[in-house]
Scaffold this motif. Structure first.
Motif: not given
Length: 82
Positions: A50-57, A65-69, A13-19
């Protein structure tokens, strides 16, 4: 072709995006990439990274991405860049 096969979707709720977290196949993603959202073999929209996070393990990737999706991006959906 690059594909992110969706395994989890989170909205804070504190972020404008969908993760969106999933397994990445193909080349690396970049901020600003446009990805077609495929749901059940049907193109359901266009998502911009809009942002990328890698989880190597665990070899997973999370993109924002936009939350309207939210209605189009569910577990099992595919985000693809050709």
């Amino acid at each position: 072709m690059t594909r992110l096969i969706v395994e989890r979707v989170h909205h804070l709720s504190s972020r404008p995006w969908l993760f969106v977290t999933g397994r990445l196949e193909g080349e690396a993603l970049r901020i600003g990439d446009e990805l077609t959202v495929w749901d059940g073999g049907v193109a359901a929209g266009l998502a911009v990274v809009r942002s990328i996070e890698l989880h190597a393990a665990s070899s997973h990737t999370t993109v924002a991405v936009e939350s309207d999706l939210a209605s189009a991006i569910q577990e099992g959906a595919v985000l693809a860049r050709e």
